[in-house]
Design a protein around this motif. Structure first.
Motif, mmCIF file in Angstrom:
data_model
loop_
_atom_site.group_PDB
_atom_site.id
_atom_site.type_symbol
_atom_site.label_atom_id
_atom_site.label_comp_id
_atom_site.label_asym_id
_atom_site.label_seq_id
_atom_site.Cartn_x
_atom_site.Cartn_y
_atom_site.Cartn_z
ATOM 1 N N SER A 121 0.878 -1.176 0.000
ATOM 2 C CA SER A 121 0.000 0.000 0.000
ATOM 3 C C SER A 121 0.907 1.214 0.000
ATOM 4 N N SER A 122 0.306 2.378 -0.207
ATOM 5 C CA SER A 122 1.022 3.641 -0.038
ATOM 6 C C SER A 122 0.150 4.575 0.789
ATOM 7 N N VAL A 123 0.794 5.593 1.344
ATOM 8 C CA VAL A 123 0.071 6.696 1.969
ATOM 9 C C VAL A 123 0.328 7.920 1.100
ATOM 10 N N ASP A 124 -0.735 8.457 0.495
ATOM 11 C CA ASP A 124 -0.534 9.608 -0.378
ATOM 12 C C ASP A 124 -0.356 10.899 0.424
ATOM 13 N N ARG A 125 -0.148 11.999 -0.232
ATOM 14 C CA ARG A 125 0.155 13.268 0.425
ATOM 15 C C ARG A 125 -0.970 13.764 1.326
ATOM 16 N N TYR A 126 -2.182 13.238 1.090
ATOM 17 C CA TYR A 126 -3.331 13.657 1.886
ATOM 18 C C TYR A 126 -3.649 12.683 3.025
ATOM 19 N N GLY A 127 -2.788 11.659 3.191
ATOM 20 C CA GLY A 127 -2.982 10.712 4.287
ATOM 21 C C GLY A 127 -3.883 9.544 3.954
ATOM 22 N N ASN A 128 -4.241 9.384 2.665
ATOM 23 C CA ASN A 128 -5.074 8.249 2.253
ATOM 24 C C ASN A 128 -4.214 7.018 2.034
ATOM 25 N N VAL A 129 -4.662 5.877 2.526
ATOM 26 C CA VAL A 129 -3.986 4.611 2.253
ATOM 27 C C VAL A 129 -4.536 4.077 0.944
ATOM 28 N N ALA A 157 13.120 -10.402 1.113
ATOM 29 C CA ALA A 157 11.792 -10.644 1.681
ATOM 30 C C ALA A 157 11.590 -9.778 2.922
ATOM 31 N N VAL A 158 10.628 -8.874 2.842
ATOM 32 C CA VAL A 158 10.207 -8.107 4.013
ATOM 33 C C VAL A 158 8.696 -8.258 4.132
ATOM 34 N N PRO A 159 8.151 -8.221 5.351
ATOM 35 C CA PRO A 159 6.726 -8.520 5.539
ATOM 36 C C PRO A 159 5.785 -7.538 4.857
ATOM 37 N N VAL A 160 6.123 -6.246 4.879
ATOM 38 C CA VAL A 160 5.218 -5.256 4.301
ATOM 39 C C VAL A 160 6.019 -4.056 3.802
ATOM 40 N N ILE A 161 5.593 -3.530 2.655
ATOM 41 C CA ILE A 161 6.218 -2.334 2.082
ATOM 42 C C ILE A 161 5.128 -1.282 1.900
ATOM 43 N N ILE A 162 5.322 -0.138 2.552
ATOM 44 C CA ILE A 162 4.385 0.976 2.433
ATOM 45 C C ILE A 162 5.106 2.129 1.737
ATOM 46 N N GLY A 163 4.556 2.596 0.633
ATOM 47 C CA GLY A 163 5.165 3.682 -0.118
ATOM 48 C C GLY A 163 4.743 5.049 0.391
ATOM 49 N N THR A 164 5.635 6.014 0.276
ATOM 50 C CA THR A 164 5.308 7.420 0.568
ATOM 51 C C THR A 164 6.105 8.309 -0.382
ATOM 52 N N GLY A 165 5.728 9.585 -0.398
ATOM 53 C CA GLY A 165 6.544 10.578 -1.075
ATOM 54 C C GLY A 165 7.730 10.954 -0.204
ATOM 55 N N ASP A 166 8.380 12.054 -0.542
ATOM 56 C CA ASP A 166 9.613 12.468 0.117
ATOM 57 C C ASP A 166 9.371 12.787 1.596
ATOM 58 N N THR A 167 10.066 12.069 2.464
ATOM 59 C CA THR A 167 9.864 12.151 3.915
ATOM 60 C C THR A 167 10.034 13.579 4.445
ATOM 61 N N GLY A 168 9.017 14.049 5.169
ATOM 62 C CA GLY A 168 9.077 15.369 5.778
ATOM 63 C C GLY A 168 8.821 16.515 4.815
ATOM 64 N N LYS A 169 8.510 16.181 3.556
ATOM 65 C CA LYS A 169 8.352 17.229 2.536
ATOM 66 C C LYS A 169 6.967 17.136 1.885
ATOM 67 N N MET A 170 6.923 16.716 0.627
ATOM 68 C CA MET A 170 5.668 16.637 -0.127
ATOM 69 C C MET A 170 4.934 17.966 -0.147
ATOM 70 N N ASP A 171 5.680 19.020 -0.497
ATOM 71 C CA ASP A 171 5.114 20.381 -0.561
ATOM 72 C C ASP A 171 4.481 20.798 0.763
ATOM 73 N N GLY A 172 5.072 20.358 1.860
ATOM 74 C CA GLY A 172 4.581 20.736 3.181
ATOM 75 C C GLY A 172 3.543 19.800 3.766
ATOM 76 N N CYS A 173 3.059 18.836 2.979
ATOM 77 C CA CYS A 173 2.021 17.917 3.476
ATOM 78 C C CYS A 173 2.538 16.993 4.576
ATOM 79 N N ASP A 174 3.869 16.785 4.606
ATOM 80 C CA ASP A 174 4.456 15.910 5.633
ATOM 81 C C ASP A 174 5.386 16.695 6.557
#
Length: 198
Positions: A121-129, A157-174
């Motif tokens: 899964s991913s968490v988008d810039r608005y916090g949606n999974v 092999a890792v149990p789960v991979i969650i995608g995100t944009g740039d940590t602490g950034k994302m045009d201020g969203c994070d």
């Protein structure tokens, strides 16, 4: 510091619970430190760097000395094509029998010539999974996720991979001023799926 349990006269080493974040610049470091406090965990701040400054052996030593879980660790390749320092460290952590990797926050980047990976899964810039990858700014890609330190995840092999944009950034969203909501949600998603109780 001893981090195991004692059964009778036998000491049993408890596996350390670790979450990996594939970003390590200064902004990511501040964000991950904040998230660690929010989930009651610890951040290995010295794992931050661009690229990762520690060897796998050095990082394992620090993890084993950390007083409690979950332990958040950063790895970064600094845009290096192929297997860079961060990916070498990740491979070392995964192969260590005393470390339990709960999951990986796969951070998207604009690095060219990288292969897309599939995420759980991913968490988008608005916090949606969501069920697809995101780009560096946290927008859905409609496909997988590309990043300079994530290609190794196709081979290990890792149990789960969650995608995100740039940590602490994302045009201020994070932004840390907002409580780093995207990265925090990604970490909580990993902890929840692994059964780790915060």
């Amino acid at each position: 510091m001893w981090t195991g349990i004692k059964i009778g006269k036998v000491k049993v080493m408890k596996k350390r619970k670790v979450v990996i974040i594939t970003d390590g610049d200064q902004v990511a470091k501040t964000a991950v430190e904040q998230v660690a406090m929010s989930v009651g965990g610890r951040c290995i701040s010295s794992s931050a760097g661009n690229p990762t400054p520690l060897s796998g052996e050095e990082l394992v030593e620090l993890i084993m000395k950390t007083p409690y879980d979950p332990i958040l660790v950063m790895i970064d390749d600094r845009g290096k094509t192929g297997q860079g320092k961060g990916e070498q460290v990740l491979e070392h952590l995964i192969s260590n029998p005393d470390i339990d990797i709960l999951g990986v926050v796969a951070v998207a980047s604009n690095t060219s010539h990288t292969e897309e990976i599939n995420v759980d899964s991913s968490v988008d810039r608005y916090g949606n999974v969501i069920s697809q990858g995101v780009d560096k700014n946290g927008f859905p890609t409609g496909a997988g996720l590309s990043g300079d330190t994530v290609e190794i995840l196709k081979k290990v092999a890792v149990p789960v991979i969650i995608g995100t944009g740039d940590t602490g950034k994302m045009d201020g969203c994070d932004s840390v001023n907002k409580g780093t909501p995207v990265t925090l949600k990604a970490i909580k998603e990993i902890l929840s799926r692994s059964g780790f109780s915060v």
